[in-house]
Design an enzyme around this catalytic site. Structure first.
Site, short mmCIF file in Angstrom:
data_model
loop_
_atom_site.label_atom_id
_atom_site.label_comp_id
_atom_site.label_asym_id
_atom_site.label_seq_id
_atom_site.Cartn_x
_atom_site.Cartn_y
_atom_site.Cartn_z
N TRP A 1 43.94 -13.47 26.69
CA TRP A 1 44.32 -13.35 27.89
C TRP A 1 44.13 -14.26 28.84
O TRP A 1 42.88 -14.56 29.02
CB TRP A 1 44.12 -11.67 28.50
N ASP B 1 55.29 -4.64 39.44
CA ASP B 1 54.85 -3.54 39.40
C ASP B 1 54.82 -2.69 40.69
O ASP B 1 54.86 -3.25 41.83
CB ASP B 1 53.25 -3.66 38.81
N ARG C 1 43.19 -0.53 30.82
CA ARG C 1 43.87 -0.43 32.18
C ARG C 1 44.48 1.05 32.23
O ARG C 1 45.70 0.99 33.06
CB ARG C 1 44.96 -1.33 32.13
N LYS D 1 61.83 -7.68 33.46
CA LYS D 1 60.48 -8.22 32.97
C LYS D 1 59.85 -7.13 32.48
O LYS D 1 59.37 -6.08 32.90
CB LYS D 1 59.58 -8.73 34.21
N ASP E 1 57.11 -5.56 30.21
CA ASP E 1 55.59 -5.77 30.05
C ASP E 1 54.71 -5.05 29.12
O ASP E 1 55.58 -4.02 28.70
CB ASP E 1 54.83 -5.65 31.45
N ASN F 1 50.73 -3.97 28.72
CA ASN F 1 49.20 -4.71 29.33
C ASN F 1 48.24 -3.96 28.48
O ASN F 1 47.06 -3.80 29.06
CB ASN F 1 49.22 -4.23 30.72
N CYS G 1 57.02 -10.09 28.20
CA CYS G 1 55.60 -10.35 28.81
C CYS G 1 54.56 -9.24 28.11
O CYS G 1 54.86 -8.12 27.95
CB CYS G 1 55.56 -10.05 30.29
N ASP H 1 49.32 -15.11 32.46
CA ASP H 1 48.75 -14.45 34.03
C ASP H 1 48.14 -15.59 34.66
O ASP H 1 48.08 -15.55 35.73
CB ASP H 1 48.18 -13.19 33.83
C1 GLA Z 1 50.75 -7.89 33.83
C2 GLA Z 1 51.63 -9.12 34.10
C3 GLA Z 1 51.70 -9.37 35.56
C4 GLA Z 1 52.18 -8.46 36.26
C5 GLA Z 1 51.27 -7.14 36.25
C6 GLA Z 1 51.87 -6.03 36.82
O1 GLA Z 1 49.51 -8.45 34.26
O2 GLA Z 1 51.47 -10.11 33.27
O3 GLA Z 1 52.48 -10.57 35.83
O4 GLA Z 1 53.47 -7.94 36.17
O5 GLA Z 1 51.07 -6.90 34.84
O6 GLA Z 1 50.78 -4.81 36.67
#
Ligand code: GLA
Length: 686
Positions: A170, A336, A412, A445, A447, A449, A494, A516
């Protein structure tokens, strides 16, 4: 194809791939390299005796799709246990079918009612071959598949090979590694349920004599967004091969009578044009045949994440949108923090409706303002995830991946929904479809995470270890359905940056959020690695505040202009001067983006990149002084990709010369440390 001897020849524009059945009935690769003038000149499949009583002929032959069975000891592509406990496969040729650009070879087991169909398809303009496999249980009893790869690729015998691959973590993705292969198996893989930041399902192989501009390179990628494996093997007979497919780690698939399992596609190609040409073949292929909207360059976006984090509301976003629009931004993305009870990363994931405190009248008023400012509107979502503190989790704690007797590991503060469950897929389709129907959203987008933990599933229909594949199938179903219902929406993949970048997701996504980490110097390295496999059009790159005050704004813009430009800084803090300069670079990028996003990329080092339009008429060059060598006050580059006989002018250099001449000479750009330059290249029409 010569049917009588069962040989097949696949030709692309510059390469050829041949295989056939030898006298012992093995399906053998006989050639993969430069295309020859005459079909007669390709070698036929070899016969080879084994070695003493220890290496069977199966061990010393380059088999197209070796299986676990008999006296074979190298990496197989298929391993099956039959209902009676037999774990030995004996596949023989059954029949074949071919068309202009496709061949299917049907194999069958000599005893059990099992068929295996090997699919081959050429993508001639890209020098690529696509392979995938179907395994069909024609009987009544279930069997268990323990490994099912998409392909094994063989390289000409007895050379020392070097493997190039991408590795990272990451915030630090896409490091390019090139290493000598020695006897044994080198495994690249993901065990994380996404394609992962760790390795990327891509490779290049060369015999030590390839450079960026010339030499033989074999290259490939797997179209799969879940656990994958790429096993490079050098055998005790110095034969080098790569097997690729779904990861067999913690994998099993119960195939009931009458069912079939189809693998994802593996793509591989060959070029004599070095690493650069190998990348360009992949770039063109991905842009023209894989991503949904590859013909159109992307709009310049602003993303508010790093400006406001979770603290979003109509007022704060409108202020940012007004500044973004005044600078020439075309797409405003709300990241977010917008949905129900999402004030930090502790709550909210799963409840995909606007937070009534932050957006009392929903998203419509903000979207209307954004549209009124002349911009499209985009939205961040993370549908596979759920916080324990959410209405969704409280209603359906059983919807997440977990083992009932174990703690649910949070990362997270979130868990992973079991995307294999149709009920979960339907929930997400319904919620996302509603969002897209109710709101004028042009960009999403998507995501993810975290990585997987406790991959349990309460009542699986088959083997619990099917989860790895069924999860990805479920994910593709949801994306596919949304893409079908909303074909014009641009989807971005993402996963905390570049954790889900692969040819599989790119069938559905148009863009990747690469990392990121938005520090310009780190980005140069990340972007260089990313470009080995993926084209600039899908590489979204933001100018943020990461280097504000330490690197010139022009340098930061130039780095992001090498991909699909975006802005991610807190514009409220940007001075008038910074905004004006940003507006200048945005407008400049608009004039260059067709070349960057739709043209060909030439890596001149990771401190310099050149893009040329497809007709060779126009180009653009970015050069950066990154402080190597130390105290350098200029940067030397040598252009590529010009038409040798055409006459070119390079912006700022007072000479007009032939493409050949420009390419034979080092250009020296006086640049101070962390200074950069962008130069247009124009063909002069006499
Ligand atoms: C991830 C994405 C970021 C952002 C955050 C929001 O880390 O890579 O660009 O969107 O989530 O929580």
């Amino acid at each position: 194809m010569n049917k009588s001897t069962l040989n097949w020849i696949l030709e692309t524009r510059n390469s050829a791939y041949c295989f056939g059945i030898n006298d012992d009935g093995y399906l053998i690769n006989s050639y993969w390299g430069k295309r020859k003038n005459e079909k007669t000149d390709y070698p036929l499949p070899i016969q080879k005796a084994g070695w003493a009583s220890f290496d069977s002929s199966a061990n010393v032959l380059p088999q197209e799709y070796p299986v676990y069975g008999g006296a074979f000891h190298h990496e197989p592509c298929l391993k099956i246990t039959f209902v009676d406990g037999v774990r030995d496969l004996v596949l023989v040729y059954d029949s074949d079918w071919s068309s202009q650009n496709e061949i299917r070879i049907k194999l069958r087991d000599t005893y059990y009612p099992l068929q295996v169909i090997l699919h081959y398809k050429t993508h001639a303009n890209y020098d690529l071959i696509e392979r995938w496999v179907e395994v069909i249980n024609k009987g009544k009893e279930a069997l268990t598949i323990e490994r099912i790869f998409s392909a094994q690729w063989h390289f000409p015998e007895q050379q020392q090979y070097y493997l190039s691959h991408l590795s990272g973590k990451w915030g630090d993705e896409f490091h390019l590694i090139r290493e000598a292969l020695t006897s044994g198996v080198k495994v690249l893989e993901s065990r994380r349920i996404t394609s992962s930041h760790h390795h990327n399902p891509w490779f290049m192989i060369d015999a030590g004599n390839a450079t960026e501009t010339e030499g033989e390179v074999w290259f490939g990628a797997l179209a799969w967004s879940g656990n994958w494996k790429l096993a490079t093997e050098v055998t005790n007979f110095d034969m080098t091969r790569i097997s690729m497919g779904i990861n067999d780690w913690d994998f099993a698939w119960k195939l009931n009578g009458g069912e079939k399992l189809i693998t994802p596609s593996a793509f591989a190609g060959y070029t004599q044009g070095g690493f650069g040409q190998a990348s360009r073949s992949l770039h063109n292929f991905i842009r023209e045949l894989v991503i949904p909207h590859g013909a159109n360059p992307h709009k310049i976006l602003y993303n508010s994440w790093e400006a406001t984090f979770f603290d979003v509301d109509e007022i704060s976003q409108t202020r940012l949108a007004e500044i973004a629009a005044s600078m020439g931004v075309e797409l405003f993305v709300l990241d977010d923090g917008w949905f129900y009870n999402r004030n930090s990363d502790h709550a909210g994931l799963g409840d995909w409706w606007p937070d009534p405190v932050k957006f009392p009248c929903g998203l419509q008023p903000l979207i209307q303002k954004v549209n009124h400012l002349g911009m499209d509107f985009g939205l961040w979502i993370e549908p596979e995830m759920v916080n324990p503190d959410s209405d969704l989790y409280r209603a359906h704690p059983d919807w997440i991946l977990h083992f009932p007797t174990r703690e649910r590991t949070l990362a997270r503060n979130q868990c992973i929904l079991n995307m294999a469950l149709p009920v979960v897929q339907e929930y997400l389709i319904e919620k996302m479809d509603h969002l897209l129907k109710e709101n004028n959203i042009a960009f999403i987008k998507w995501d993810m995470n975290r990585n997987v933990s406790e991959p349990g599933w309460l009542h699986p229909p088959g083997d619990p270890k099917e989860i790895w594949v069924r999860y990805v199938q479920g994910l593709y179903r949801v994306w596919g359905e949304l893409r079908h219902r909303h074909p014009n929406v641009i989807l971005q993949s993402c996963s905390g940056g570049g954790g889900r970048a692969d040819v599989g997701i790119l069938h559905l996504a148009d863009q990747i959020w690469v990392s990121d980490n938005t520090k310009a110097l780190d980005r140069l390295q990340i972007q260089h690695g990313f470009s080995m496999a993926y084209p600039a059009i899908i590489m979204e790159a933001w100018v943020t505040d990461a280097d504000r005050g330490t690197l010139p704004l022009s340098f930061r813009f130039h780095v992001s202009m090498c991909g699909s430009l975006g802005i991610g800084g807190n514009l409220l803090h940007w001075s008038e001067e910074e905004r004006n300069e940003a507006a200048y670079w945005i407008s400049h990028y608009k004039s260059l983006r067709e070349i960057i996003q739709l043209g060909d990329q030439y890596r001149l080092g990771y401190y310099a990149t050149q893009y040329m339009s497809k007709d060779f008429q126009q180009g653009v060059l970015f050069v950066f002084n990154i402080g190597q060598p130390v105290q350098a006050t200029s940067v030397k580059v040598r252009l590529q990709g010009l038409r040798p006989e055409a006459i070119y002018e390079i912006e700022g250099l007072n000479e007009v010369k032939s493409g050949l001449d420009w390419m034979l000479k080092d250009l020296v750009f006086p640049l101070e440390l962390f200074e950069s330059t962008v130069r247009e290249i124009h063909q002069k029409n006499e």
